[in-house]
Scaffold this motif. Sequence first.
Motif, PDB file in Angstrom:
ATOM      1  N   ALA B 328      21.892  12.153  92.038  1.00  0.00           N
ATOM      2  CA  ALA B 328      23.004  12.785  91.326  1.00  0.00           C
ATOM      3  C   ALA B 328      22.571  12.983  89.892  1.00  0.00           C
ATOM      4  O   ALA B 328      21.466  12.611  89.509  1.00  0.00           O
ATOM      5  CB  ALA B 328      24.235  11.895  91.393  1.00  0.00           C
ATOM      6  N   GLY B 338      30.674   6.943  89.565  1.00  0.00           N
ATOM      7  CA  GLY B 338      31.621   7.148  90.662  1.00  0.00           C
ATOM      8  C   GLY B 338      30.972   7.002  92.027  1.00  0.00           C
ATOM      9  O   GLY B 338      30.073   6.179  92.218  1.00  0.00           O
ATOM     10  N   ASN B 339      31.412   7.877  92.934  1.00  0.00           N
ATOM     11  CA  ASN B 339      30.907   7.790  94.300  1.00  0.00           C
ATOM     12  C   ASN B 339      30.469   9.193  94.743  1.00  0.00           C
ATOM     13  O   ASN B 339      31.116   9.813  95.586  1.00  0.00           O
ATOM     14  CB  ASN B 339      32.025   7.244  95.204  1.00  0.00           C
ATOM     15  CG  ASN B 339      31.523   6.964  96.595  1.00  0.00           C
ATOM     16  OD1 ASN B 339      30.306   6.819  96.796  1.00  0.00           O
ATOM     17  ND2 ASN B 339      32.430   6.922  97.566  1.00  0.00           N
ATOM     18  N   PRO B 340      29.391   9.677  94.167  1.00  0.00           N
ATOM     19  CA  PRO B 340      29.012  11.075  94.433  1.00  0.00           C
ATOM     20  C   PRO B 340      28.418  11.255  95.836  1.00  0.00           C
ATOM     21  O   PRO B 340      27.947  10.284  96.445  1.00  0.00           O
ATOM     22  CB  PRO B 340      27.954  11.351  93.369  1.00  0.00           C
ATOM     23  CG  PRO B 340      27.363  10.023  93.069  1.00  0.00           C
ATOM     24  CD  PRO B 340      28.454   9.015  93.258  1.00  0.00           C
ATOM     25  N   ARG B 341      28.486  12.489  96.348  1.00  0.00           N
ATOM     26  CA  ARG B 341      27.842  12.835  97.625  1.00  0.00           C
ATOM     27  C   ARG B 341      26.354  12.502  97.508  1.00  0.00           C
ATOM     28  O   ARG B 341      25.726  12.800  96.486  1.00  0.00           O
ATOM     29  CB  ARG B 341      28.003  14.339  97.854  1.00  0.00           C
ATOM     30  CG  ARG B 341      27.379  14.843  99.132  1.00  0.00           C
ATOM     31  CD  ARG B 341      27.308  16.364  99.071  1.00  0.00           C
ATOM     32  NE  ARG B 341      28.518  16.978  99.573  1.00  0.00           N
ATOM     33  CZ  ARG B 341      28.572  17.563 100.781  1.00  0.00           C
ATOM     34  NH1 ARG B 341      27.496  17.599 101.554  1.00  0.00           N
ATOM     35  NH2 ARG B 341      29.689  18.120 101.183  1.00  0.00           N
ATOM     36  N   THR B 481      34.553  10.509  85.677  1.00  0.00           N
ATOM     37  CA  THR B 481      34.005  10.193  86.998  1.00  0.00           C
ATOM     38  C   THR B 481      34.239  11.359  87.958  1.00  0.00           C
ATOM     39  O   THR B 481      33.351  11.707  88.742  1.00  0.00           O
ATOM     40  CB  THR B 481      34.662   8.901  87.532  1.00  0.00           C
ATOM     41  OG1 THR B 481      34.544   7.898  86.534  1.00  0.00           O
ATOM     42  CG2 THR B 481      34.015   8.430  88.811  1.00  0.00           C
ATOM     43  N   GLN B 482      35.406  11.960  87.864  1.00  0.00           N
ATOM     44  CA  GLN B 482      35.688  13.122  88.731  1.00  0.00           C
ATOM     45  C   GLN B 482      34.732  14.280  88.435  1.00  0.00           C
ATOM     46  O   GLN B 482      34.268  14.962  89.345  1.00  0.00           O
ATOM     47  CB  GLN B 482      37.115  13.607  88.512  1.00  0.00           C
ATOM     48  CG  GLN B 482      38.161  12.782  89.235  1.00  0.00           C
ATOM     49  CD  GLN B 482      39.548  13.400  89.028  1.00  0.00           C
ATOM     50  OE1 GLN B 482      39.760  14.590  89.266  1.00  0.00           O
ATOM     51  NE2 GLN B 482      40.475  12.598  88.563  1.00  0.00           N
ATOM     52  N   HIS B 484      31.694  14.048  87.317  1.00  0.00           N
ATOM     53  CA  HIS B 484      30.377  13.724  87.867  1.00  0.00           C
ATOM     54  C   HIS B 484      30.358  13.912  89.381  1.00  0.00           C
ATOM     55  O   HIS B 484      29.409  14.464  89.947  1.00  0.00           O
ATOM     56  CB  HIS B 484      29.978  12.293  87.488  1.00  0.00           C
ATOM     57  CG  HIS B 484      28.565  11.971  87.862  1.00  0.00           C
ATOM     58  ND1 HIS B 484      28.238  10.994  88.762  1.00  0.00           N
ATOM     59  CD2 HIS B 484      27.397  12.544  87.494  1.00  0.00           C
ATOM     60  CE1 HIS B 484      26.931  10.952  88.916  1.00  0.00           C
ATOM     61  NE2 HIS B 484      26.392  11.881  88.149  1.00  0.00           N
ATOM     62  N   GLU B 485      31.403  13.460  90.029  1.00  0.00           N
ATOM     63  CA  GLU B 485      31.456  13.589  91.500  1.00  0.00           C
ATOM     64  C   GLU B 485      31.486  15.062  91.900  1.00  0.00           C
ATOM     65  O   GLU B 485      30.848  15.470  92.875  1.00  0.00           O
ATOM     66  CB  GLU B 485      32.665  12.826  92.044  1.00  0.00           C
ATOM     67  CG  GLU B 485      32.450  11.312  91.997  1.00  0.00           C
ATOM     68  CD  GLU B 485      33.702  10.506  92.342  1.00  0.00           C
ATOM     69  OE1 GLU B 485      34.792  11.115  92.430  1.00  0.00           O
ATOM     70  OE2 GLU B 485      33.594   9.280  92.518  1.00  0.00           O
ATOM     71  N   LYS B 486      32.207  15.876  91.134  1.00  0.00           N
ATOM     72  CA  LYS B 486      32.267  17.296  91.483  1.00  0.00           C
ATOM     73  C   LYS B 486      30.910  17.981  91.266  1.00  0.00           C
ATOM     74  O   LYS B 486      30.537  18.882  92.007  1.00  0.00           O
ATOM     75  CB  LYS B 486      33.368  18.001  90.670  1.00  0.00           C
ATOM     76  CG  LYS B 486      33.494  19.480  91.046  1.00  0.00           C
ATOM     77  CD  LYS B 486      34.805  20.098  90.664  1.00  0.00           C
ATOM     78  CE  LYS B 486      34.786  21.602  90.930  1.00  0.00           C
ATOM     79  NZ  LYS B 486      34.495  21.962  92.344  1.00  0.00           N
ATOM     80  N   SER B 488      28.109  16.682  91.856  1.00  0.00           N
ATOM     81  CA  SER B 488      27.328  16.370  93.053  1.00  0.00           C
ATOM     82  C   SER B 488      27.816  17.179  94.248  1.00  0.00           C
ATOM     83  O   SER B 488      27.018  17.710  95.026  1.00  0.00           O
ATOM     84  CB  SER B 488      27.436  14.883  93.381  1.00  0.00           C
ATOM     85  OG  SER B 488      26.519  14.172  92.623  1.00  0.00           O
ATOM     86  N   GLU B 489      29.134  17.246  94.381  1.00  0.00           N
ATOM     87  CA  GLU B 489      29.726  17.984  95.500  1.00  0.00           C
ATOM     88  C   GLU B 489      29.216  19.436  95.500  1.00  0.00           C
ATOM     89  O   GLU B 489      28.864  19.991  96.533  1.00  0.00           O
ATOM     90  CB  GLU B 489      31.261  17.940  95.356  1.00  0.00           C
ATOM     91  CG  GLU B 489      32.051  18.531  96.500  1.00  0.00           C
ATOM     92  CD  GLU B 489      31.793  17.802  97.815  1.00  0.00           C
ATOM     93  OE1 GLU B 489      31.427  16.608  97.794  1.00  0.00           O
ATOM     94  OE2 GLU B 489      31.926  18.461  98.881  1.00  0.00           O
TER      95      GLU B 489
END
Lengths: 315, 530
Positions: B328, B338-341, B481-482, B484-486, B488-489
């Motif tokens: 990521a 966070g919890n990225p893909r 965090t959102q 960062h996760e996006k 990755s998504e």
Amino acid sequence: MFGYVIRRLLAAIPIALGVSMVCFALVYLAPGDPIQTLLPPDADAETVERLKRLYGLDRPIVIQYAEWLYRVATGDFGRSIANGRPVIEEIQRSLGNTVLLAFLSVLVAFSIAFILGTIAGRKSGTWIDRAVTGVAVLGVSIPNYWLAIVLVIIFSVELMLLPSSGTAGDTFDPTSWEHIQYLILPVITLSMIPVGIIARTTRSAVSEVMNQEFVVTLRANGLPEWRVLKHAIKNALPPVLAVMGLQFGTLMGGSILVETVFAWPGSGYLLSKAILTRDVPVLQGTILVLAMIFVVTNLAVDLFQSTLDPRIRRG
Amino acid sequence: MTTRRLASLCAGFALLATLAAPPAKAQETVLRVAMTAGDIPLTAGIPDQGFEGWRFVGYNLYDALVLWDLSRGDVAADIKPGLASSWAIDPNNNRRWIFNLRRDVKFHDGSPMTAADIVWNFQRFTQESAPQFNARQFAFARAYLGNYEGIEAVDDYTIAITTKQPDSLLPYNMSFLMMVSPRRSAEVGNDADAFARNPSGTGPYRFSRMVPGERLELVRNPDYWDRTRIPRHDRLILLPMPEASTRTAALLSGQVDWIEAPAPDAIPRLRSSRMQIVTAPYPHNWAYQLNFVDGPFADVRVRRAANHALNRADFREMLGGVALESFANLPPSAPYYGNPRRYEYDPARARALLREANCLPCRVTFAISTSGSGQMQPLPMNELVKSQLEAAGFQVTLQTMDWNALLQVGREGRERHQGVHGINISRSLQDPFNGMFRFVWSRQAAPAGSNWGHYRSAEMDALIDQALATFDPAARLALLTQVHEKMSEDAVMLWVVHDLNPRAMSPRVRGFVQAQSWFQDLTPITIAPR
């Protein structure tokens, strides 16, 4: 003689103009510009444009060149774009360091190579000749940055006798071991190529002279061998000096790799930095000064040659 | 008799000489550092030579309003008070930040630091008509002042900074702006070069001497305002040594005590000589920014396919273990990770995605450099990327150029380089804006900013605007965090590795704590006697 020197010096002017013009054009033909590395990668294009304007780099190249030329003609080399320091100071400092290295290297090379070449020339065709030729070929063939690394491993890392890089950081003091020790490894490294080239030139010059008729005559007149050799060496010297002069010129601008390995703050190192950052004022100033050193070195060698051998007449 | 008299006379003189001699001076303790930079970083405020300049010169000679807490190695470094002891958003105006300045700070030239000095420094960065305006400082500062509107001195020890739009991250940006002494600048007629030769800041070290291109020497500032950070050694010598083997040899031969970035293959040799090797994750990534308009990466399936095609363990092995696999944008130690893909190595899946996107073989072109700041070992690493992508169905062309030219491609953006589908410029991810927003915010689309490939997402823009307008740290952390996760998504980059930033030091160097940051605190270091 005086007229000749003046003519040669005047001839340097078109050389200087040509060199500076080609250099200027090359910098602008290559992609990238001085502002790109001046700024952090995060700076946006608008900042780049604004800075170009502030540095006057947004004007036509011809105008920039003309302005630079005018300033140089009045003795002002400008300031480095990369660090803001006056270019002339940068050149003086780095050129001083490189002249020191180049001069000592050529001196060491000449001392070794002339003795080896003379012995080989006199003993032409014998095993001594072949051994000297072998050494010469080795000297020319070893990549000097490789030799630099090997010398550092042996003398700095393993034996811890000599420093691996840098300088003592002050004005050079030839009486201080603290200063001299930094020179030893770079000088040995840089002298290897000239040793090979000068030894080969000396060998062929001496062996050619030794076969000439005047040598036979000198011997027939009963001159001792050392005096015969003295005459022979005097006759063999001009081409060797010419090569030595060229080698000095080459070392002045061509030791980028060795200076990088030893972190030696010389002109080669300055040039390579200026190329990577497209620091035009430093690049232009350094190349101009190096070109002039080449011209003056060649002139000095020519004059020295004609002093040694009056047959070399200058109009 | 005569002999005896002579002997006693000599003894008397010897005794006198001993008594008259000054007491033996304590040995000066010196820390000698070999940097990767090709020259000494600029000493006139904000330094050049990338973050290495900040690390060794910027934060040592100077302070910013806000500093980085580099005292711990177990957590990602965050900001802490610097020249400002505290700050808060104006309760009546969410575009106005109030900074309270310390009252006990003096510049190295003895002049006290007040609000007027901070305002003077901001004019030096931003106001072309001011006599102290400096074009280079403007250029360095600009990246951190994108949202800056103005500054005012509220009283002698309070300043207020207004922003164009609400900006909860402004204190992070303030950490990059070094404050220099107006008095010293006036003494040298505001000449930046003259100032650089005799600089005056407020930092934990004072300038001692400089040999341009060769060495910079700083000495302890015994009057530093933060008593816990007064250097525990007397002198710091900084030497530029761009060649990795030269740095390694300098450390092994005892010429320096500390080297930055030894070549990975030299690390076993350094270890065998009892040198200390330290590594730590820090906010850096070696990745490709992608083109979202022209070519195959406009399709998210192709971007995901590329991320699944890489076996990142191979890169780690190639780099001798001094890299962290990057799945990521940020390393997992980042607070807003966070919890990225997770894009695990799966070439079959990559090929299936390419087939689905109707791009098999999928022809892509990357612009890469031969060297450059933070680029690690660009040529072999790019070759490995190419071979792994090609094994999964891509056809890769590498356009190789020097660092200067690649930076230009990076700044100009995709519009001027439509045939390029990705650029390999390593980035620093020191704070939320520089680590995320600038790559995916539509306002940052190149050439205006670092969003090289023109990624556009209304949802992402809304998240960023919301995060900037959220001044409660916990609520903002959730939004970051959102983001960062996006990232990755949407597979906004092709991620490869994070550098672990190895540095090697002699066994005599004690007390260093490697922070998870681009910056490091050298002040607690002591040098053991030989």
